[in-house]
Design an enzyme around this catalytic site. Structure first.
Site, PDB file in Angstrom:
ATOM      1  N   TYR A 119      30.472  20.750  11.030  1.00 12.86           N
ATOM      2  CA  TYR A 119      29.564  20.011  10.138  1.00 12.86           C
ATOM      3  C   TYR A 119      30.187  18.685   9.704  1.00 12.86           C
ATOM      4  CZ  TYR A 119      26.713  18.873   6.079  1.00 12.86           C
ATOM      5  OH  TYR A 119      25.910  18.226   5.171  1.00 12.86           O
TER       6      TYR A 119
ATOM      7  N   ARG B 217      36.545  30.931   2.980  1.00  7.44           N
ATOM      8  CA  ARG B 217      35.781  30.731   4.210  1.00  7.44           C
ATOM      9  C   ARG B 217      36.483  29.747   5.135  1.00  7.44           C
ATOM     10  NH1 ARG B 217      29.801  29.209   2.052  1.00  7.44           N
ATOM     11  NH2 ARG B 217      30.822  27.199   2.109  1.00  7.44           N
TER      12      ARG B 217
HETATM   13  C1  UD1 Z   1      29.924  21.035   2.040  1.00  9.66           C
HETATM   14  C2  UD1 Z   1      30.240  19.591   1.714  1.00  9.66           C
HETATM   15  C3  UD1 Z   1      29.028  18.928   1.093  1.00  9.66           C
HETATM   16  C4  UD1 Z   1      27.779  19.188   1.931  1.00  9.66           C
HETATM   17  C5  UD1 Z   1      27.578  20.677   2.104  1.00  9.66           C
HETATM   18  C6  UD1 Z   1      26.378  20.979   2.987  1.00  9.66           C
HETATM   19  C7  UD1 Z   1      32.631  19.640   1.173  1.00  9.66           C
HETATM   20  C8  UD1 Z   1      33.654  19.309   0.146  1.00  9.66           C
HETATM   21  N1  UD1 Z   1      31.354  19.466   0.807  1.00  9.66           N
HETATM   22  O1  UD1 Z   1      29.775  21.699   0.856  1.00  9.66           O
HETATM   23  O2  UD1 Z   1      29.236  17.535   1.005  1.00  9.66           O
HETATM   24  O3  UD1 Z   1      26.667  18.641   1.296  1.00  9.66           O
HETATM   25  O4  UD1 Z   1      28.724  21.189   2.747  1.00  9.66           O
HETATM   26  O5  UD1 Z   1      26.106  22.330   2.981  1.00  9.66           O
HETATM   27  O6  UD1 Z   1      32.936  20.017   2.270  1.00  9.66           O
HETATM   28  N2  UD1 Z   1      31.193  29.618  -2.147  1.00  9.66           N
HETATM   29  C9  UD1 Z   1      31.449  30.786  -2.832  1.00  9.66           C
HETATM   30  N3  UD1 Z   1      30.474  31.742  -2.852  1.00  9.66           N
HETATM   31  C10 UD1 Z   1      29.278  31.597  -2.235  1.00  9.66           C
HETATM   32  C11 UD1 Z   1      29.022  30.371  -1.528  1.00  9.66           C
HETATM   33  C12 UD1 Z   1      30.018  29.411  -1.513  1.00  9.66           C
HETATM   34  O7  UD1 Z   1      32.523  30.984  -3.390  1.00  9.66           O
HETATM   35  O8  UD1 Z   1      28.438  32.497  -2.290  1.00  9.66           O
HETATM   36  C13 UD1 Z   1      32.249  28.594  -2.155  1.00  9.66           C
HETATM   37  C14 UD1 Z   1      32.582  28.034  -0.793  1.00  9.66           C
HETATM   38  O9  UD1 Z   1      33.514  28.869  -0.138  1.00  9.66           O
HETATM   39  C15 UD1 Z   1      33.118  26.666  -1.172  1.00  9.66           C
HETATM   40  C16 UD1 Z   1      32.301  26.285  -2.401  1.00  9.66           C
HETATM   41  O10 UD1 Z   1      31.757  27.497  -2.892  1.00  9.66           O
HETATM   42  O11 UD1 Z   1      34.482  26.759  -1.549  1.00  9.66           O
HETATM   43  C17 UD1 Z   1      31.156  25.348  -2.099  1.00  9.66           C
HETATM   44  O12 UD1 Z   1      30.425  25.851  -0.993  1.00  9.66           O
HETATM   45  P1  UD1 Z   1      29.014  25.243  -0.551  1.00  9.66           P
HETATM   46  O13 UD1 Z   1      28.099  25.217  -1.694  1.00  9.66           O
HETATM   47  O14 UD1 Z   1      28.592  25.945   0.693  1.00  9.66           O
HETATM   48  O15 UD1 Z   1      29.328  23.731  -0.263  1.00  9.66           O
HETATM   49  P2  UD1 Z   1      30.550  23.036   0.540  1.00  9.66           P
HETATM   50  O16 UD1 Z   1      30.872  23.790   1.757  1.00  9.66           O
HETATM   51  O17 UD1 Z   1      31.616  22.658  -0.413  1.00  9.66           O
END
Ligand code: UD1
Length: 312
Positions: free
Chosen positions: A144, A271
């Site tokens: 991504y 993840r």
């Molecule tokens: C990433 C990008 C962001 C983009 C997005 C698109 C980065 C810093 N950011 O977001 O710019 O718009 O992808 O989807 O890479 N998490 C949990 N529990 C859950 C789901 C997620 O703990 O149920 C954690 C993830 O492991 C992560 C954080 O929350 O550490 C944020 O996850 P998520 O909301 O998916 O966004 P990013 O991957 O940070």
């Protein structure tokens, strides 16, 4: 000329942008959305004021003619999610790289004045320093991130080689009303809010000390509208964050406080592809685009929680 095109205009961010354009008095707003991750219900109340095309940006032929006469095209369509791009790399590659190329090619050929692109903070990867500044060398950690970064490169090359004005905005974890909590790939705050309203414990991947510059969707809309008008910015990339940093543990604690419940989270392995910390340096966006975020994290989260409680 007062025609705008929003690719992904039925999505979470795209539909907020469509509302912003209509409020600003746009004559014509064209929405291109294949409804893969977008939803018609995101356009509730405004569907009659937009021209909706269920076309797919992966097909140049489907979208080329729609760009004609547009002043600005906001390219929000994408298959988001870091883990989704690892589980299913081909579709996200096609939408995020081939689709972006098709949009840019169509815009250049149609004589569109400017394209604004939804780039991603994931392009930074794990930097040695925080906050993250636009001049840092990108270190993408997931398909991504590579895809979104490739789109930025195409943007600046279309500016330098094909006479199209372009501005890329690296979004930092946008959240707010209408973010779809319906999939394991959904944004973490939408999942947290779904959990708190159902009085269920969320799963936090890692120790919960991962941090994000969570950015309220209305601030992203305002930034896009400024980027559409700013002068001497073509070919540039700007951070689209708030400049703050909130850990997942803090976010979950705040939601428990709002709701007056005590519900410890479950913890699981981090993840693959996850960045540990994310925080925007906003200096350049403030200077060049007049970026002025209005929403603190607490205020944005409250509004979002209220919307989910009453809205979906
Ligand atoms: C990433 C990008 C962001 C983009 C997005 C698109 C980065 C810093 N950011 O977001 O710019 O718009 O992808 O989807 O890479 N998490 C949990 N529990 C859950 C789901 C997620 O703990 O149920 C954690 C993830 O492991 C992560 C954080 O929350 O550490 C944020 O996850 P998520 O909301 O998916 O966004 P990013 O991957 O940070």
């Amino acid at each position: 000329m007062n025609k705008f095109v929003v690719t992904g205009g039925a999505g979470f961010i795209g539909s907020a942008l469509v509302r912003g354009l209509l409020e600003q008095g746009a004559d014509t707003v064209v929405v291109i959305d294949n409804l893969l991750t977008g939803h018609l219900k995101n356009l509730d109340g405004i569907a009659g004021n937009v021209e909706l095309h269920g076309h797919d940006i992966r097909s140049y032929d489907q979208i080329a003619s729609l760009m004609r006469g547009a002043d600005v095209v906001f390219h929000e369509a994408a298959i988001p999610s870091v883990p989704r791009s690892i589980d299913e790399p081909a579709p996200s590659h096609e939408a995020n790289i081939d689709g972006t190329f098709n949009v840019l090619r169509a815009c250049a050929e149609a004589g569109v004045r400017r394209v604004i692109y939804a780039a991603s903070s994931s392009a930074y990867g794990d930097s040695d320093l925080l906050p993250k500044v636009e001049t840092m060398i990108p270190r993408p950690k997931s398909p991504y991130a590579v895809q979104k970064l490739t789109g930025e490169y195409y943007m600046s090359v279309f500016a330098s080689c094909f006479g199209l004005e372009t501005v890329s905005l690296r979004y930092f974890n946008v959240y707010g009303p209408r973010q779809d909590p319906g999939s394991a790939y959904s944004g973490v705050l939408s999942l947290f809010i779904k959990c708190i309203l159902a009085r269920q414990a969320p799963t936090i991947f890692g120790d919960g000390e991962h941090s994000r510059d969570f950015t309220f969707v209305e601030d992203v809309v305002a930034l896009n509208l400024k980027a559409a008008q700013a002068e001497n910015v073509s070919g540039n990339m700007y951070n689209g964050g708030n400049g703050g940093r909130i850990t997942l543990n803090e976010a979950w604690r705040l939601l428990q406080k709002f709701e007056g419940v005590d519900l410890p989270a479950n913890y699981a392995e981090p993840r693959a592809g996850d960045v540990r910390d994310s925080q925007a340096d906003t200096t350049l966006a403030v200077r060049d685009l007049g970026h002025a975020p209005q929403f603190t994290f607490e205020e944005g989260l409250r509004r979002t929680l209220d919307w989910y409680r009453n809205g979906v």
